[in-house]
Design a protein around this motif. Structure first.
Motif, PDB file in Angstrom:
ATOM      1  N   ALA A  26       5.546  -0.056 -13.099  1.00 10.73           N
ATOM      2  CA  ALA A  26       5.958  -0.164 -11.702  1.00 10.73           C
ATOM      3  C   ALA A  26       7.381   0.342 -11.510  1.00 10.73           C
ATOM      4  N   ALA A  27       8.280  -0.002 -12.446  1.00 12.86           N
ATOM      5  CA  ALA A  27       9.662   0.473 -12.350  1.00 12.86           C
ATOM      6  C   ALA A  27       9.724   1.994 -12.462  1.00 12.86           C
TER       7      ALA A  27
ATOM      8  N   SER B 225       1.896   7.873 -10.150  1.00 11.19           N
ATOM      9  CA  SER B 225       1.685   8.192 -11.561  1.00 11.19           C
ATOM     10  C   SER B 225       1.965   7.010 -12.468  1.00 11.19           C
ATOM     11  N   GLY B 226       3.060   6.288 -12.209  1.00 14.33           N
ATOM     12  CA  GLY B 226       3.392   5.170 -13.076  1.00 14.33           C
ATOM     13  C   GLY B 226       2.337   4.088 -13.065  1.00 14.33           C
ATOM     14  N   VAL B 227       1.842   3.768 -11.861  1.00 15.91           N
ATOM     15  CA  VAL B 227       0.838   2.715 -11.751  1.00 15.91           C
ATOM     16  C   VAL B 227      -0.522   3.210 -12.241  1.00 15.91           C
TER      17      VAL B 227
ATOM     18  N   LYS C 241       2.838  -3.234  -6.548  1.00 15.56           N
ATOM     19  CA  LYS C 241       4.038  -3.569  -7.313  1.00 15.56           C
ATOM     20  C   LYS C 241       4.947  -2.364  -7.453  1.00 15.56           C
ATOM     21  N   GLY C 242       4.334  -1.175  -7.414  1.00 18.38           N
ATOM     22  CA  GLY C 242       5.109   0.059  -7.480  1.00 18.38           C
ATOM     23  C   GLY C 242       5.962   0.297  -6.253  1.00 18.38           C
ATOM     24  N   VAL C 243       5.810  -0.545  -5.218  1.00 18.75           N
ATOM     25  CA  VAL C 243       6.665  -0.511  -4.029  1.00 18.75           C
ATOM     26  C   VAL C 243       7.544  -1.745  -3.978  1.00 18.75           C
TER      27      VAL C 243
END
Length: 415
Positions: free
Chosen positions: A341-342, A58-60, A204-206
Motif C-alpha cells: 500500500a505504501a 500496481s502496488g496493491v 488501503k492504497g489511498v
C-alpha cells in the motif's frame, strides 16, 4: 544480487527500452504532422494520467494477484494499446483515437515495472534496500530514457518513425520473456480470503496516505521528482532545435541526461544507506534539481548550440534527479506491514509525474513561454526539499521495518 534479481532487472531494462524509445521525439513528430503544442501536451497528459492510475494500482495488485500475474497484465495492456495506437491512431492524427489508445498503452508499463519493484522491497534485506531499489531505478531509467533515446537516434534515419515505433514491441516481448517467463519463482501465496479483503487492501492504497501523512508527503515529493523530466520532452526539443541543435543531437543530449541518472541511481542508493535517506533526497534531489533545471535552460541559451556544454548540464541534472532514489526505501519503511500500500502511494506519485509535467506545459506555456515553465519546475523542486524536512523515520519505525524485513528475507530465501 542473486539470479532472480539479476534476471528481473535485465527484463525490466529491455522492456522499458521498448516503452521509452519514442519519448524524446514523439512530441516534435506530432507537431510536425499537424498537431499544436497544446494538443501534443494533451496526449502526453492523458497518457500520464493513465500511467498514474496503473502506478497506484500496481502496488496493491502485486499483493492481490502476485507480482508475476500483475506484470503479465501490464504486458497485455501495453501490447493492445500499442497495436491500436499505431494502426489507427497515429496514422490518422485523430485525437479521438489517439488519446484513448495511447492511454491504454500507458496502463501497461507501471503494472509491469512497479509490480517488480514491490517484489524487490519484500525480497531485499533491510540494510541493502536502498542499494536494491537503486539497481531497480538503474534498470528502469536505463531502458526508458537511455537505451530508448540512443536507439532512436540511430534507428530513425534508417527505419523512419513508424517502423521505429513498431520495433518497440520486439523489446517489450523480449524483456517480458526474461523477467516473467525465465525468472521462475514459486506461486504467489494467496493473501486474501475473499474479494472484500482484497477491496479493503485496494482502498488501503489511498487511505494510508491520510493515516500516515509522511507517506502522503512522500508521494507528493515523488510526483515532483520526475515531473520536469517528463515535461521537458514536450517543449525542449523545439527549444533546442530553435537554438541550432539537430534532432539526433537533442536525443543524445537527452540520453546523456538519463545515462548520468542511471549511474547515480546506484551511487545515491548507496549514499542514502550511508548518509541517510531523507537528507539525500532533500539536498541532492530537491535542491540539486532546482539548480540544474534552471541551468538546463540558461546555459544552452547563453552558450548557443554547443553540444558538449549542453550534454554536461543535462548530465548534472540527471545526476541530481537520482537523489530521489532513497524514497523507494524510506516510504515502505514507514509502513513495514503494508509495504504494498505504501509503495502504491509512491508509485502513484511516479505516475502522476508523467501527467503533471506535460500538463504544466499545456496549461502555462501559452502564458509564460519556455522560461516560465522552467521556473515553475524549479520552484516545485524547492518545495520538495522543504517537504522532506517532515518525512522522518523514527528509530522505532526503523527497528520494526528491519525486523519484518529480516523475517521476509528468510522466507524468500527458502523459496
Amino acid at each position: 544480487m542473486d539470479r532472480k534479481m539479476a534476471l528481473g532487472y535485465f527484463g525490466v531494462l529491455i522492456f522499458m527500452m521498448g516503452d521509452g524509445l519514442e519519448l524524446g521525439w514523439l512530441s516534435s513528430y506530432l507537431t510536425d504532422h499537424g498537431l499544436t503544442m497544446q494538443e501534443s501536451a494533451l496526449i502526453f497528459s492523458v497518457y500520464g494520467f493513465a500511467v498514474a492510475i496503473a502506478a497506484w494500482l500496481s502496488g496493491v495488485l502485486a499483493e492481490v494477484l502476485g507480482p508475476r500475474k500483475a506484470m503479465m497484465l501490464g504486458l497485455t495492456l501495453f501490447i493492445a494499446g500499442s497495436v491500436v495506437f499505431l494502426t489507427f491512431g497515429i496514422t490518422s492524427m485523430n485525437l479521438a483515437i489517439m488519446l484513448p489508445t495511447y492511454a491504454l498503452r500507458g496502463l501497461g508499463y507501471p503494472l509491469f515495472a512497479y509490480s517488480f519493484l514491490v517484489w524487490v522491497t519484500y525480497y531485499a534485506p533491510a540494510d541493502k534496500l536502498g542499494t536494491a531499489v537503486g539497481w531497480f531505478w538503474f534498470a528502469f531509467s536505463g531502458g526508458l530514457n537511455v537505451l530508448g533515446a540512443y536507439y532512436s537516434s540511430f534507428a530513425l534515419p534508417v527505419l523512419g518513425e513508424m517502423k521505429t515505433l513498431w520495433s518497440a514491441l520486439v523489446f517489450v516481448l523480449l524483456g517480458a520473456t526474461v523477467a516473467i517467463f525465465l525468472n521462475k519463482d514459486k506461486e504467489h501465496k494467496k493473501k486474501f480470503e475473499n474479494k472484500g479483503d482484497a477491496l479493503r487492501y485496494l482502498l488501503k492504497g489511498v487511505t494510508i496516505a491520510f493515516e500516515n501523512p509522511k507517506i502522503g508527503m512522500g508521494g507528493i515529493v515523488r510526483t515532483i521528482n520526475t515531473s520536469a523530466a517528463y515535461g521537458f520532452v514536450v517543449f525542449m526539443p523545439a527549444f533546442m532545435m530553435d537554438l541550432g541543435f539537430t534532432r539526433s543531437e537533442w536525443l543524445q543530449i537527452y540520453g546523456s541526461l538519463w545515462t548520468s541518472n542511471i549511474i547515480f541511481n546506484l551511487i545515491f542508493g548507496i549514499v542514502g544507506d550511508k548518509l541517510g535517506w531523507r537528507n539525500t533526497v532533500m539536498w541532492f534531489g530537491g535542491v540539486g534539481c532546482a539548480i540544474f533545471t534552471a541551468a538546463f535552460y540558461y546555459v544552452p541559451l547563453a552558450a548557443g548550440p554547443n553540444y558538449f556544454v549542453a550534454t554536461a548540464v543535462a548530465a548534472c541534472y540527471g545526476a541530481c534527479l537520482a537523489g530521489f532514489v532513497p524514497l523507494s526505501a524510506l516510504i515502505p519503511s514507514l509502513a513495514p506491514e503494508n509495504r504494498g500500500a505504501a509503495m502504491s502511494i509512491l508509485n502513484l506519485g511516479a505516475g502522476l509525474s508523467t501527467f503533471v509535467g506535460p500538463a504544466i506545459v499545456g496549461a502555462f506555456i501559452g502564458m509564460v513561454d519556455t522560461v516560465g515553465i522552467i521556473w515553475i519546475y524549479t520552484g516545485l523542486y524547492l518545495v520538495s526539499a522543504v517537504l522532506m524536512k517532515f518525512v522522518t523515520l523514527s528509530k522505532e519505525e526503523a527497528e520494526e521495518a528491519e525486523r519484518i524485513s529480516i523475517e521476509e528475507f528468510k522466507t524468500a530465501q527458502k523459496a
